[in-house]
Enzyme design. Structure first.
Site, PDB file in Angstrom:
ATOM      1  N   GLY A   7       0.780  -1.236   0.000  1.00 53.05           N
ATOM      2  CA  GLY A   7       0.000   0.000   0.000  1.00 53.05           C
ATOM      3  C   GLY A   7       0.807   1.278   0.000  1.00 53.05           C
ATOM      4  O   GLY A   7       0.342   2.317   0.482  1.00 53.05           O
ATOM      5  N   PRO A  29       9.402   0.956  -5.935  1.00 57.15           N
ATOM      6  CA  PRO A  29       8.701  -0.309  -6.224  1.00 57.15           C
ATOM      7  C   PRO A  29       9.035  -1.402  -5.222  1.00 57.15           C
ATOM      8  O   PRO A  29      10.122  -1.437  -4.642  1.00 57.15           O
ATOM      9  CB  PRO A  29       9.195  -0.677  -7.625  1.00 57.15           C
ATOM     10  CG  PRO A  29      10.499   0.024  -7.767  1.00 57.15           C
ATOM     11  CD  PRO A  29      10.394   1.276  -6.972  1.00 57.15           C
ATOM     12  N   ASN A  60       0.498  -1.137   7.875  1.00 60.88           N
ATOM     13  CA  ASN A  60      -0.652  -0.677   7.084  1.00 60.88           C
ATOM     14  C   ASN A  60      -1.777  -1.725   7.074  1.00 60.88           C
ATOM     15  O   ASN A  60      -1.580  -2.886   7.422  1.00 60.88           O
ATOM     16  CB  ASN A  60      -0.180  -0.388   5.657  1.00 60.88           C
ATOM     17  CG  ASN A  60      -1.189   0.390   4.854  1.00 60.88           C
ATOM     18  OD1 ASN A  60      -2.054   1.068   5.414  1.00 60.88           O
ATOM     19  ND2 ASN A  60      -1.097   0.289   3.538  1.00 60.88           N
ATOM     20  N   GLY A  81      38.397 -13.059 -33.665  1.00 69.27           N
ATOM     21  CA  GLY A  81      37.430 -13.691 -34.553  1.00 69.27           C
ATOM     22  C   GLY A  81      36.992 -15.026 -33.970  1.00 69.27           C
ATOM     23  O   GLY A  81      37.491 -15.476 -32.936  1.00 69.27           O
ATOM     24  N   LEU A  82      36.057 -15.673 -34.631  1.00 69.16           N
ATOM     25  CA  LEU A  82      35.533 -16.951 -34.173  1.00 69.16           C
ATOM     26  C   LEU A  82      36.607 -18.038 -34.203  1.00 69.16           C
ATOM     27  O   LEU A  82      37.606 -17.926 -34.927  1.00 69.16           O
ATOM     28  CB  LEU A  82      34.362 -17.382 -35.054  1.00 69.16           C
ATOM     29  CG  LEU A  82      33.077 -16.564 -34.971  1.00 69.16           C
ATOM     30  CD1 LEU A  82      32.121 -16.996 -36.078  1.00 69.16           C
ATOM     31  CD2 LEU A  82      32.423 -16.720 -33.601  1.00 69.16           C
ATOM     32  N   LYS A 131      42.758 -17.140 -37.237  1.00 70.11           N
ATOM     33  CA  LYS A 131      43.584 -16.184 -36.495  1.00 70.11           C
ATOM     34  C   LYS A 131      45.004 -16.702 -36.283  1.00 70.11           C
ATOM     35  O   LYS A 131      45.981 -15.986 -36.540  1.00 70.11           O
ATOM     36  CB  LYS A 131      42.946 -15.875 -35.133  1.00 70.11           C
ATOM     37  CG  LYS A 131      41.547 -15.315 -35.187  1.00 70.11           C
ATOM     38  CD  LYS A 131      40.981 -15.063 -33.813  1.00 70.11           C
ATOM     39  CE  LYS A 131      40.873 -16.320 -32.975  1.00 70.11           C
ATOM     40  NZ  LYS A 131      39.997 -17.353 -33.580  1.00 70.11           N
ATOM     41  N   SER A 133      38.842 -13.608 -28.077  1.00 68.84           N
ATOM     42  CA  SER A 133      38.522 -12.358 -27.353  1.00 68.84           C
ATOM     43  C   SER A 133      37.130 -11.863 -27.748  1.00 68.84           C
ATOM     44  O   SER A 133      36.994 -10.854 -28.438  1.00 68.84           O
ATOM     45  CB  SER A 133      39.576 -11.285 -27.609  1.00 68.84           C
ATOM     46  OG  SER A 133      39.916 -11.161 -28.963  1.00 68.84           O
TER      47      SER A 133
END
Length: 606
Positions: A16, A92, A145, A444-445, A450, A518
């Site tokens: 409340g 809240p 309350n 890169g993947l 790489k 990375s």
């Protein structure tokens, strides 16, 4: 002159809070005629009280709040009585909006914590009470309350008060004033509660004393702006955070540590003979000293601490987890610095106050952490000074505020560890090798190529007589990083260590080639910022996932697809492609040899 009291209402869902604030606004005659008409119409349309006025609608302004009958955002309202002015923050009750509650509590003097008389002390009651104590709120109005729904039973009230006091004492909340009330009917809010000899909520708010001892503390003023309208005037503007100051006072400028005296206190309409905490002024000094935004002007005889490492309590406020080692922007007052959480000492279970081990922080987690900065700052413990002890953490890529924190104390290592001066510097080492140190960062993947390209760049530079070193992801994990796995936290730490090693090698005058997935932009940016301008070359080895997976020389994608390899980039862990890489290698167009030549050429060595 009326004093101003800032307070928050908090507690569990449906206790409340919004109704109580609406009743306060109504009973203090703060609602204008047109607002009242709109409230009556809204109450009939979306209210929860039948044909009666729904006071919660005065503060639940968002459409989602009205639809669900809950508070989501922090709602601020101003009202006044003959004795005092008030700013109330309606926060809240849902756990997922804890960050909003922290925002409201950060500026509050006191708290009104609501408890539904039918439910008693709940988990969220404890959470909000703990946060209030954490944020320096020491005076609490315990509003029990909906007492009308339990027949104003004194035994129910006494039981709730006893339960709450037991918890409050354990977290340092000793100044608790219990009030039995009904926000809906107004009894106990402005009018007296039936059968209870106690002040009303409004009487407590009007009479509660908020001890502001800031003026009695040593002088501190963070510099917000260097005021230089013409060559004859240089002033330092800011809000005095603590203490008093007069012309002639000796002050220390921090973090530099130089001393001077106050020449003038400039304000409108004229100079002041004295200024105190809470006033915004411009100070001039007797000496010409370099002072910048974010510096602190403090009493020379009692200056605040200066350190670049400290322990702090952190409230995590973002959907993305906090991982130790990741780089953030820390803002404390007007000062900003690059920061890393170097260790999570423990997470706090707010419900039980138990200290738990943690490797990461999730949304709404609260933890005690060690934080390291890239530069020393002036600070004070939060419990002593909110302005010099409270900070926020900002994501450096998105600029989102991701966390809030309260400094506890400086770590001893901050005083005991210093930079050792050396005579042979990086320029001397580079000159000896006849080259400039640099870092070529291949990202890169897995399977993008790489390591292959990095090896070819290394061979080509070696053939040209250059001093190089290749840091490869797999090789590093056999030694330096053998203790790390592939969780997000370990990936962050993996790249942090590699970046530190690459920096040392570049300082030695080497051209360092790194080949690592990375996957996160934040860590690649951290690595870049460790290097001097122009010495970091990011190379994005761009291969579509389908192509990288088809190559799968090590069989890792197959394991990840089968569920045998967790946290694999591209499958169940994200890869964040570079947004502004110096070189983009499209492996569908360029072969490995051509890619290596392009990199060597970009280095100016081909």
């Amino acid at each position: 002159m009326k004093s101003l009291l800032r307070f928050i209402t908090c507690g569990s869902v449906d206790d409340g809070k919004s109704t109580l604030i609406g009743r306060l606004l109504y009973d203090t005659k703060t609602i204008l005629d047109d607002q009242m008409s709109a409230l009556e119409a809204d109450s009939k349309k979306v209210g929860t009280q039948g044909q009666n006025i729904d006071f919660a609608l005065l503060v639940d302004g968002l459409a989602a709040e009205r639809e669900q009958g809950i508070t989501i955002d922090v709602a601020y309202r101003f009202f006044a009585t003959e004795r005092r002015k008030f700013i109330v923050a309606d926060t809240p009750g849902h756990e997922q909006y804890t960050r909003n509650m922290v925002t409201g509590a950060s500026t509050a003097d006191v708290a009104v914590i609501l408890i539904d008389a039918r439910k008693g002390v709940l988990v969220q009651t404890r959470r909000h009470s703990y946060l209030c104590a954490l944020l320096g709120i020491r005076k609490v109005g315990l509003a029990v309350n909906k007492m009308d729904l339990v027949g104003w039973d004194p035994a129910v009230f006494a039981g709730i008060v006893a339960d709450y006091r037991a918890f409050a004492d354990s977290i340092g909340l000793s100044d608790v004033t219990p009030i039995a009330l009904s926000g809906l009917t107004g009894e106990g809010v402005v009018a007296r509660s039936p059968g209870f000899d106690q002040p009303t909520l409004l009487e407590w708010l009007e009479g509660v004393e908020v001890g502001d001892d800031a003026a009695a503390q040593p002088f501190r003023m963070p510099v917000q702006w260097v005021n230089r309208p013409n060559p004859e005037f240089r002033g330092y503007a800011g809000l005095i955070a603590a203490g008093t100051v007069m012309p002639g006072d000796r002050v220390r400028l921090l973090p530099a540590g130089r001393d001077s005296r106050i020449a003038r206190i400039v304000a409108m309409p004229g100079d002041l003979a004295e200024a105190a905490a809470g006033q915004s002024v411009t100070l001039t000094l007797e000496d010409e000293i370099d002072v910048s935004r974010g510096d602190v002007i403090a009493a020379a005889e009692a200056p605040p601490e200066v350190a670049d490492q400290f322990e702090a309590t952190v409230v995590w406020m973002d959907e993305e987890t906090l991982s130790p080692g990741r780089s953030y922007l820390l803002k404390i007052g007007a000062r900003a610095a690059t920061a890393q959480v170097t260790a999570i000492k423990h997470r706090v279970n707010v419900n039980t106050l138990e200290k738990l081990a943690a490797k990461r922080l999730e949304l709404n987690d609260i933890a005690v952490c060690n934080i390291s900065l890239d530069r020393p700052i002036a600070f004070e413990p939060y419990e002593r000074n909110r302005d010099l002890g409270g900070f926020i953490l900002i994501d450096r890529i998105t600029n989102r505020t991701v966390g809030a924190g309260m400094v506890r104390y400086a770590l001893r290592r901050a005083d005991n560890i210093h930079w050792q001066a050396i005579d042979v510097d990086r320029s001397a080492r580079a000159a000896m090798k006849g080259q400039k140190g640099a870092v070529v960062w291949l990202t890169g993947l897995s399977g993008a190529g790489k390591s292959t390209i990095g090896n070819l760049v290394d061979k080509r530079l070696h053939a040209l007589g250059r001093h190089t070193y290749l840091l490869d992801g797999d090789n590093i994990r056999h030694g330096l990083n053998r203790d790390l796995g592939f969780t997000e936290e370990d990936r962050v730490e993996n790249i942090r260590r590699v970046a530190e090693v690459a920096k040392l090698m570049a300082d030695a005058g080497l051209i360092v080639i790194t080949a690592f997935i990375s996957p996160f932009r934040a860590e690649r940016r951290m690595a870049r910022e460790m290097m001097a301008q122009g010495e970091f070359l990011e190379v994005f080895v761009d291969a579509p996932l389908a192509v990288a997976e088809a190559r799968d020389v090590k069989g890792l994608y197959a394991k990840a697809r089968a569920g045998d390899l967790k946290n694999f980039t591209g499958i169940d862990s994200p890869y964040e492609a570079p947004e502004a890489a110096e070189i983009v290698i499209d492996t569908m167009v360029l072969g490995a040899v051509e890619a290596a030549e392009a990199i060597v050429k970009r280095l100016g060595l081909g």
